[in-house]
Structure formats: structure tokens, C-alpha cells
Design an enzyme around this catalytic site. Structure first.
Site, mmCIF file in Angstrom:
data_model
loop_
_atom_site.group_PDB
_atom_site.id
_atom_site.type_symbol
_atom_site.label_atom_id
_atom_site.label_comp_id
_atom_site.label_asym_id
_atom_site.label_seq_id
_atom_site.Cartn_x
_atom_site.Cartn_y
_atom_site.Cartn_z
ATOM 1 N N THR A 69 42.041 86.432 62.980
ATOM 2 C CA THR A 69 43.114 85.711 62.290
ATOM 3 C C THR A 69 42.775 84.246 62.040
ATOM 4 O O THR A 69 43.050 83.714 60.950
ATOM 5 C CB THR A 69 44.421 85.822 63.094
ATOM 6 O OG1 THR A 69 44.781 87.205 63.218
ATOM 7 C CG2 THR A 69 45.554 85.074 62.415
ATOM 8 N N ASP A 119 35.592 98.035 65.112
ATOM 9 C CA ASP A 119 36.650 97.447 65.929
ATOM 10 C C ASP A 119 37.934 98.262 65.839
ATOM 11 O O ASP A 119 38.337 98.696 64.745
ATOM 12 C CB ASP A 119 36.903 96.016 65.448
ATOM 13 C CG ASP A 119 37.847 95.234 66.341
ATOM 14 O OD1 ASP A 119 37.835 95.459 67.555
ATOM 15 O OD2 ASP A 119 38.593 94.390 65.795
#
Length: 282
Positions: free
Chosen positions: A227, A80
């Protein structure tokens, strides 16, 4: 189960692939446990930032491959937000089934040229490539506040680079701890109509459940999450330590953290692949 090529994982995913980031072994285990509970495919992601934290890619990549092969659900392994071509080369050598080259900070022409070159090299190795289209003429990236992806520019970018998936800016931002992002669903639909490859939503932690379900219905095929899962993981570890401040064995607080994250992964995957969407997760 062996690693599933990312392009094949899209084929066996009902609606949208959940793509979840890992930094710790416990988070890797939580992602796979959650996917197993949901009975749905999953994409395990390792970011360039996670590699920087650990100091090397190969150890975490080896752990991820081993854990995926031991799991009973289809899973792909994705690099990523890689800005370094050398890290992409290393990921391909380590067996990653897809990579994201992030050239969104570059000017338009340079982003296209570098993305096209990397895509060609990866395709020769059978590796799926995701990219990100930044603000044309700027260097703030696709997820800076207020940035939105133009459908025509997105279609041109895909045509000129040959990428397999495109991260687009429709209202989300990275590192949001409140789920208050305002997503432009009309733009998602316009992008879906213009772009012939899967669309990817980054910054999905800031998007509430009802909107996530709507985003998938509008055409998003890959939903990245980091997150929110870190928040769940850390919150459970904090609760454990506060309830037993004398704790010294890390297993004591990492076990409930892993369990809480696995539960959230399962519920998110179910949310993304249900129609109509189930009730929101509190």
C-alpha cells in the site's frame, strides 16, 4: 541475473528481505531499479488479487522473470496471499521461487492439513513456502484488528506443516494508508525465540520507519510492502497529471510514478538493512 531461490536470498540479505508487490510493469521496473540503487537483494511479489486484476498469472510472471534476469541484483519471485491451490500449482510451473499459502481464514486443523499438503508438493519441486497462522478457532485471518499470534501455537504450526516462513500478527494490518500501527516488539522477540523459520511482517505499510527498523532488530526477516508503494506511485502520477492536465500520453505520468516508487524502494531496503537505522523517510 537468474532468479535466486528464496531460501538463498535470505542467506545473502544482510538483515531483512524487502518484499514488494507489483501489479503493473512500471511497478515491477521500479522495484528492480530501487533494489539496484540500494545494491541489495529483493523479493518481487505478485498477489492473488493482482492475478485477478490482470485476468491471468502467466503474462505478469513472464515479465517478472525476464526483468529479474536482466537486473544486476539478486531477486526472488514470490506468489503472495494465495488461497487457491491451483494458483500455487500454476506459480510453481511458471518458475516462482516461493509461494505463500494463505489458509488463515480456515479453522486450525484444516489450515494445518491444507498447508502441510501444499508444502509437501512445493518442497518436491524445490519451492520455498510461507504460510499464515490465523486466530485459532476463528476465520478472521492473522491481520484482523486485535489478533496476535501466540508463540506456542506458531511453533506447533511450523512443526506440523513444515513451512519455511511464517507470517505473524503483531499489530500491523493490511491496506493501512497511515503509518500508525502499534507493533508489539516483545511479541516479535518471543516469536523469534519460539519459531525456527523466518518471520514475516505483512501490512508493513502502516508501520513507520523507526518501528520497521526496530521490528527487524527484534527478529523479523521478511517485510512485505504494497500500500505505501502504491500511495507513492499514485501520488506522483496524480501530481504529474495535475501539473499538465492536457496530458494524454501515459508515459508522461507513469515515468515520474515509476521513479518515485523506485526511490522509495531503495530507501526502504536501506532502512531494513542498516544498523543503526538511518533517519526516517518523510
Amino acid at each position: 541475473m537468474p532468479l535466486v531461490p528464496t531460501q538463498e536470498l535470505f542467506a545473502v540479505t544482510p538483515l531483512a528481505a524487502g518484499a514488494f508487490n507489483t501489479v503493473l510493469l512500471e511497478q515491477l521496473e521500479a522495484i528492480l531499479a530501487g533494489a539496484t540503487r540500494a545494491g541489495l537483494p529483493v523479493i518481487v511479489q505478485i498477489s492473488e488479487n493482482a492475478v485477478a486484476y490482470r485476468g491471468a498469472l502467466a503474462p505478469l510472471a513472464a515479465a517478472a522473470r525476464t526483468a529479474i534476469e536482466a537486473a544486476g541484483i539478486p531477486a526472488a519471485l514470490h506468489l503472495d496471499h494465495a488461497t487457491r491451490p491451483d494458483l500455487i500449482e500454476e506459480a510453481v510451473a511458471c518458475g516462482f521461487t516461493s509461494v505463500m499459502y494463505d489458509g488463515a481464514h480456515l479453522p486450525w486443523a484444516e489450515n494445518i492439513a491444507r498447508t502441510r499438503e501444499i508444502t509437501g508438493r512445493c518442497h518436491r519441486r524445490g519451492v520455498f513456502v510461507e504460510a499464515e497462522l490465523g486466530e485459532v478457532g476463528g476465520k478472521d485471518g492473522a491481520h484482523a484488528p486485535g489478533v496476535r499470534t501466540d508463540p506456542g501455537e506458531a511453533a506447533r504450526f511450523v512443526a506440523e506443516t513444515g513451512v519455511d516462513a511464517l507470517a505473524v500478527a503483531v499489530g500491523s494490518s493490511h491496506r493501512m494508508t497511515e503509518r500508525t500501527a502499534a507493533i508489539d516488539l516483545e511479541l516479535v522477540r518471543a516469536l523469534r525465540a519460539a519459531v525456527p523459520v523466518p518471520l514475516v511482517l505483512h501490512g508493513s505499510s502502516g508501520v513507520d520507519d523507526a518501528t520497521l527498523a526496530a521490528v527487524v532488530r527484534a527478529g523479523m526477516r521478511k517485510i512485505n510492502m504494497s500500500t505505501l508503494l502504491n500511495t507513492v506511485f499514485t501520488g506522483a502520477a496524480r501530481d504529474s497529471l495535475e501539473s499538465a492536465p492536457e496530458t494524454v500520453d501515459p508515459r508522461t505520468y507513469l515515468r515520474p510514478a515509476r521513479e518515485a516508487m523506485a526511490d522509495r524502494v531503495a530507501r526502504l531496503l536501506t532502512l531494513l538493512n542498516s544498523s543503526p537505522a538511518p533517519p526516517a523517510v518523510p
